[in-house]
Design a protein around this motif. Sequence first.
Motif, PDB file in Angstrom:
ATOM      1  N   TYR A  44       0.962  -1.320   0.050  1.00 42.93           N
ATOM      2  CA  TYR A  44      -0.105   0.075  -0.025  1.00 42.93           C
ATOM      3  C   TYR A  44       1.036   1.093   0.127  1.00 42.93           C
ATOM      4  N   GLY A 101     -12.969  -3.040   8.043  1.00 39.25           N
ATOM      5  CA  GLY A 101     -12.698  -1.890   7.275  1.00 39.25           C
ATOM      6  C   GLY A 101     -12.096  -0.963   8.092  1.00 39.25           C
ATOM      7  N   ALA A 104      -8.674  -1.756   9.635  1.00 46.05           N
ATOM      8  CA  ALA A 104      -7.623  -1.820   8.495  1.00 46.05           C
ATOM      9  C   ALA A 104      -6.969  -0.576   8.592  1.00 46.05           C
ATOM     10  N   TRP A 105      -7.566   0.751   9.165  1.00 50.94           N
ATOM     11  CA  TRP A 105      -7.215   1.979   9.195  1.00 50.94           C
ATOM     12  C   TRP A 105      -5.784   1.841   9.999  1.00 50.94           C
ATOM     13  N   THR A 108      -3.155   0.545   7.657  1.00 54.50           N
ATOM     14  CA  THR A 108      -2.606   1.269   6.450  1.00 54.50           C
ATOM     15  C   THR A 108      -2.655   2.675   6.261  1.00 54.50           C
ATOM     16  N   LEU A 112      -9.579   0.409   4.152  1.00 54.22           N
ATOM     17  CA  LEU A 112      -9.510  -0.564   3.335  1.00 54.22           C
ATOM     18  C   LEU A 112     -10.756  -1.270   3.334  1.00 54.22           C
ATOM     19  N   TRP A 149     -13.031   3.295  -5.379  1.00 56.66           N
ATOM     20  CA  TRP A 149     -12.050   2.678  -5.651  1.00 56.66           C
ATOM     21  C   TRP A 149     -11.947   2.352  -7.071  1.00 56.66           C
ATOM     22  N   ASN A 175      -4.415   7.407  -2.437  1.00 61.15           N
ATOM     23  CA  ASN A 175      -4.337   5.892  -1.861  1.00 61.15           C
ATOM     24  C   ASN A 175      -4.181   4.765  -2.693  1.00 61.15           C
ATOM     25  N   PHE A 177      -3.317   0.523  -3.351  1.00 60.43           N
ATOM     26  CA  PHE A 177      -2.925  -0.839  -2.671  1.00 60.43           C
ATOM     27  C   PHE A 177      -3.001  -1.841  -3.896  1.00 60.43           C
TER      28      PHE A 177
END
Length: 188
Positions: A44, A101, A104-105, A108, A112, A149, A175, A177
């Motif tokens: 990422y 999600g 996941a912050w 990364t 996410l 995304w 951002n 990944f």
Amino acid sequence: MTRLWWLPLLALLLSACQTRPVTTTDFTRPEQIQRWEMNGKLGYRTPQDGGSATFDWDQTPRHGAIHFSGPLGFGSAELTWRPGSARLETGKGEWRARSPGELAWHLTGFWLPVSALEYWSRGLVWPGAPAQAEEDDSGRLVRLRQLGWNLEFDRYQAVGQVTLPHRIKARQDDNHFTLLIREWRPLP
């Protein structure tokens, strides 16, 4: 001995009720795969940070677990979830939230969408949000725009009778990944 006359009949009936176990070669479409193990690498990049980690992902229809190891700033991390509940454990602490999600912050620095990744990793559009999808002549996703995304599915791999993504590149604003799936193991 005359009392046990029914045993061969019972054995015959029970053997007739048995079904052949499902194997990975029985799957002919990605949406049939509801349980799996996979491993690979997640890279990422954000305007402030970047990194990568290897992962091992175990998924069932109602539970998921991803073990990350590598230089995410945590050494290793375990992200687990079920409907309405998620937990992230690292060497620096433990966090809980309603969805994976949100957690996941911490890994990364951006949101996410793990719930959507459950579908994207199989080359499917996530049914939880509108999407714009482009497919190749074989019906495989090539590009997808969903949840803000932009995803590119540029490599696929054969797994039994199914072709599944090998590499997915994603971008949302600044951002990025990349999900590189090294090994897929669909489970019955």
